[in-house]
Structures are given as structure tokens and as C-alpha cells.
Design a protein around this motif. Structure first.
Motif, short mmCIF file in Angstrom:
data_model
loop_
_atom_site.label_atom_id
_atom_site.label_comp_id
_atom_site.label_asym_id
_atom_site.label_seq_id
_atom_site.Cartn_x
_atom_site.Cartn_y
_atom_site.Cartn_z
N ARG A 46 -18.11 -34.20 51.27
CA ARG A 46 -16.65 -34.24 51.44
C ARG A 46 -15.91 -33.79 50.16
O ARG A 46 -16.27 -34.22 49.06
N PHE A 57 -6.32 -41.07 48.84
CA PHE A 57 -6.97 -39.76 48.67
C PHE A 57 -6.94 -39.00 49.98
O PHE A 57 -6.77 -39.58 51.06
N MET A 61 -13.58 -32.67 55.56
CA MET A 61 -14.97 -32.87 55.97
C MET A 61 -15.39 -31.84 57.01
O MET A 61 -15.39 -32.11 58.21
N LYS A 74 -12.69 -32.39 59.75
CA LYS A 74 -11.75 -33.52 59.79
C LYS A 74 -10.97 -33.51 58.49
O LYS A 74 -11.53 -33.17 57.43
N VAL A 76 -8.81 -36.31 56.45
CA VAL A 76 -8.60 -37.76 56.51
C VAL A 76 -7.92 -38.23 55.24
O VAL A 76 -8.24 -37.78 54.15
N ILE A 90 -6.43 -45.62 57.19
CA ILE A 90 -7.06 -44.34 57.50
C ILE A 90 -6.21 -43.59 58.51
O ILE A 90 -5.87 -44.15 59.56
N THR A 114 -12.92 -41.83 63.81
CA THR A 114 -13.45 -42.45 62.57
C THR A 114 -13.86 -43.90 62.82
O THR A 114 -14.92 -44.35 62.36
N ARG A 117 -17.08 -43.76 65.44
CA ARG A 117 -18.35 -43.17 65.00
C ARG A 117 -18.93 -43.93 63.82
O ARG A 117 -20.13 -44.06 63.65
N CYS A 227 -15.79 -46.35 49.17
CA CYS A 227 -16.23 -44.96 49.34
C CYS A 227 -15.82 -44.08 48.16
O CYS A 227 -15.71 -42.87 48.29
N LEU A 291 -21.06 -43.74 54.04
CA LEU A 291 -19.88 -43.08 53.44
C LEU A 291 -19.10 -42.30 54.48
O LEU A 291 -17.92 -42.03 54.30
N GLY A 292 -19.78 -41.94 55.57
CA GLY A 292 -19.15 -41.13 56.62
C GLY A 292 -19.48 -39.66 56.41
O GLY A 292 -19.51 -39.17 55.28
N MET A 293 -19.73 -38.97 57.52
CA MET A 293 -20.16 -37.57 57.44
C MET A 293 -19.42 -36.69 58.44
O MET A 293 -19.13 -37.12 59.57
#
Ligand SMILES: NC(=O)C1=CN([C@@H]2O[C@H](COP(=O)(O)OP(=O)(O)OC[C@H]3O[C@@H](n4cnc5c(N)ncnc54)[C@H](O)[C@@H]3O)[C@@H](O)[C@H]2O)C=CC1
Ligand SMILES: O=C([O-])C1=[NH+]CCC1
Length: 312
Positions: A46, A57, A61, A74, A76, A90, A114, A117, A227, A291-293
Motif C-alpha cells: 500500500r 492517512f 491499494m 481501493k 482508503v 475508515i 473493508t 473482507r 497499521c 494489515l489488509g491487502m
């Protein structure tokens, strides 16, 4: 001239995206990602633009999944909000592109994607790593992620007790009031986690809130918050004593304060366990650091668009 993109709002995305459809797709894509075949999947770490002045922030992604024909990004934002703020922490939008022509085919809400998932991936980690006898679920935090994790964890697994802790007790109480089934509101993190078999940390904390000395040996922790490279949810003791799994090694070593600052060793990616190249050490205390992908958003968005297309 290409057709106009499909526009889908949060309500539509929430309706179309079900855990039953999502979980197998996430398992499959996480497994593929961990094979690191760049002719199959391209997903850079990211890109993050810190907005220090406003405690936030912007993350971008992108992901390309050649075999599935998915090109996606994405965008975000995450802002640390005051408790009870009417704005979500978010906010996100997902764009799907036609991989052959490059035109945008869909623009959809990314908040629901978000939330669902991330919780679905944590549930996959719990399926693999939680103790065989898991009776007590503990959720730290009472926001969007706490709720989506509650939904999918109680849908997939049977717990005798579910506990929730939040910084302000009335927020935990509000969380519980929205639910059908009984959930215990705890006054401290310690009270919430002692004896818990599965712990979800889904807070905006930037300093450790969960300490290894409180965690039952063999418990599984799905760590979703913290994160940024200088943020923590888990202390050094827990990070160093547990077997640490991550969603992506590159993401974890670039973004996770829990990993970078504790010096903890990453044992394996979730996808490597799914592929069978690393074991699930279920009998040990395990941390899944999420962390999320972009690939997770990509398969979710494709699923939403497929469902929408089947209805129109
Ligand atoms: N791993 C992933 O893929 C994703 C991770 N996240 C992260 O998950 C966390 C939760 O996100 P949301 O539920 O959307 O946010 P939210 O704003 O809806 O909920 C945040 C929760 O954390 C609590 N909190 C905030 N600051 C705290 C502190 N200093 N100490 C203890 N509790 C604190 C709040 O009281 C609230 O219960 C955030 O850190 C976010 O960045 C969010 C999306 C995806
Ligand atoms: O994957 C994601 O969308 C995010 N991870 C942390 C904040 C947002």
C-alpha cells in the motif's frame, strides 16, 4: 466509447457481499498470493500518504489478478476520531477496471468491503489457528471492525461466551445493545482477555493495550488495528512469545509497528498455511497480524459486481 461504470453504494455492497461467498474466494487468493507468481498476481505494498495535521492517512491499494481478470484499486482514508464521532474512521472507494481496455467498470463503496473482507480473513486465521476447544471469544474495540468480526466469528464458530471491551464502557454497552445474543461487557482489557481462547484486537490504539502476561497459553489473537510502523496494539512479550502469522510479509515488515518495534519473527503468511507450505501451530499461542491487502478488496469487489450483474 465504453459503457458508464456501475455505481454501488454502501447499502448495495453490504447486501450483495456475503461471508459464504467471500471466504472461499479470500482463501483462494491468499494462497495464490503466497506463491509469488508475478504472472498471476501483482500487488504492491500500500502507498500511504500521512496527513499528520489531522491524524489521518490516505492509502492507495492497487491489485491485478491475471487469471481472474481483475484490475482494481481501493482508496482508503483512516482518521483517528474522537469517541462517538458521527464520521467513520475508515472511508473507502473501490474502482474496478476492464483489464483489457483499462476503462472503469464499477465504482463502489469500500467501507462495507473493508469491514467484511478484513473480518472474513481474520475468521480464516481463526479457523486455522484457534485452539481445538475454543469457548470464549473476546473482542477489544466496539467500532466497525469489532462489529464485522463479531458477525462472522459468531456465524462460523460456536462460543460459550463472548466478551467485549471498549475504551469507554458506554460504547461497549451500545455495541451490545445492537445484538440479539448475550455478550459480556468488560471494564478492563485484562478482565476481557483472561481465559479467552480467541481474541480480536480492532482498535485505533497506537500504544499496546494487550499484554502477553494476560493471554491464555494457546490462545489465538487476530490483530487488526495498529497499521502504521510506529503504532502498537500488542506488547513485546506477546509478540515475541507467540507464533506470528501475517497476511503479507512485505506489508507486515513495512507497516506493522507490532512486528517492527518488537523485533518479532514472522513465521508464515496465512496463504503459506493455506497452501500447506507452513504448518498451523494450533497448539501454541498464535498471532495473526492483519494489515489488509489490495487483493482482498479486488476479489470482494469482483464478487459484488458479479452478483449485481446477475440481478440486472
Ligand atoms: N487489518 C485491516 O485490514 C484493517 C484494519 N483496520 C484497522 O482496524 C482498527 C479499527 O477500525 P474501525 O473499526 O474501522 O474503527 P472505528 O473507529 O469504527 O473503531 C475503533 C475502535 O477503537 C477504539 N479506540 C480508538 N482509539 C483507541 C485507543 N487509543 N485505545 C483503545 N481503543 C481505542 C474506539 O473506541 C473504537 O471502539 C483501526 O486501527 C483500523 O486502522 C481497519 C480496516 C482494515
Ligand atoms: O486494508 C485496509 O483497507 C486498511 N488497513 C488499515 C487501514 C485500512
Amino acid at each position: 466509447m465504453s459503457e458508464s461504470p456501475v455505481l454501488l453504494n454502501k447499502h448495495e455492497v453490504e447486501r450483495l457481499l456475503t461471508y459464504d461467498d467471500l471466504i472461499p474466494r479470500l482463501e483462494s487468493v491468499m494462497g495464490k498470493f503466497s506463491k509469488r507468481d508475478s504472472s498471476e498476481i501483482i500487488q504492491p505494498v500500500r502507498s500511504v500518504v500521512p496527513i499528520q495535521q489531522h491524524n489521518g492517512f490516505l492509502g492507495v491499494m492497487p491489485a491485478y489478478l491475471a487469471a481472474e481478470g481483475i484490475l482494481c484499486t481501493k482508496m482508503v482514508t483512516f482518521y483517528q476520531r474522537a469517541e462517538g464521532s458521527s464520521l467513520p474512521s475508515i472511508q473507502a472507494t473501490v474502482l474496478l477496471f476492464h483489464p483489457e481496455h483499462g476503462n472503469v467498470t464499477a465504482i463502489m463503496d469500500g467501507e462495507a468491503i473493508t469491514a467484511k473482507r478484513t473480518a472474513a480473513v481474520s475468521a480464516i486465521s481463526a479457523k486455522l489457528f484457534k485452539p481445538a476447544l475454543s469457548e470464549v471469544l473476546c473482542i477489544l474495540g466496539s467500532g466497525q471492525q469489532a462489529r464485522s468480526h463479531y458477525d462472522v466469528f459468531t456465524k462460523l464458530f460456536k462460543f460459550k461466551e463472548v466478551r467485549v471491551w471498549s475504551r469507554r464502557k458506554e460504547m461497549a454497552q451500545r455495541f451490545v445493545n445492537d445484538l440479539q445474543d448475550p455478550v459480556t461487557v468488560c471494564s478492563s482489557v485484562k478482565e476481557a482477555v483472561i481465559g479467552a481462547d480467541v481474541i480480536v484486537t480492532a482498535t485505533g490504539a497506537s500504544q499496546p493495550i494487550l499484554f502477553g502476561e494476560w493471554v491464555k497459553p494457546g490462545a489465538h489473537i487476530a490483530a487488526v488495528g495498529a497499521c502504521r510502523p510506529d503504532w502498537r496494539e500488542l506488547d513485546d512479550v506477546l509478540m515475541r512469545e507467540a507464533v506470528v502469522y501475517v497476511d503479507s510479509r512485505e506489508g507486515a515488515t513495512a507497516e506493522s509497528g507490532d512486528i517492527i518495534l518488537s523485533g518479532a519473527e514472522v513465521f508464515a503468511e496465512l496463504g503459506e498455511v493455506i497452501n500447506g507450505s507452513f504448518p498451523a501451530q494450533r497448539e501454541k499461542t498464535t498471532v495473526f497480524k492483519s494489515l489488509g491487502m489490495g487483493i482482498q478488496d479486488a476479489v470482494s469487489a469482483k464478487l459484488v459486481l458479479e452478483k449485481w450483474n446477475s440481478e440486472h
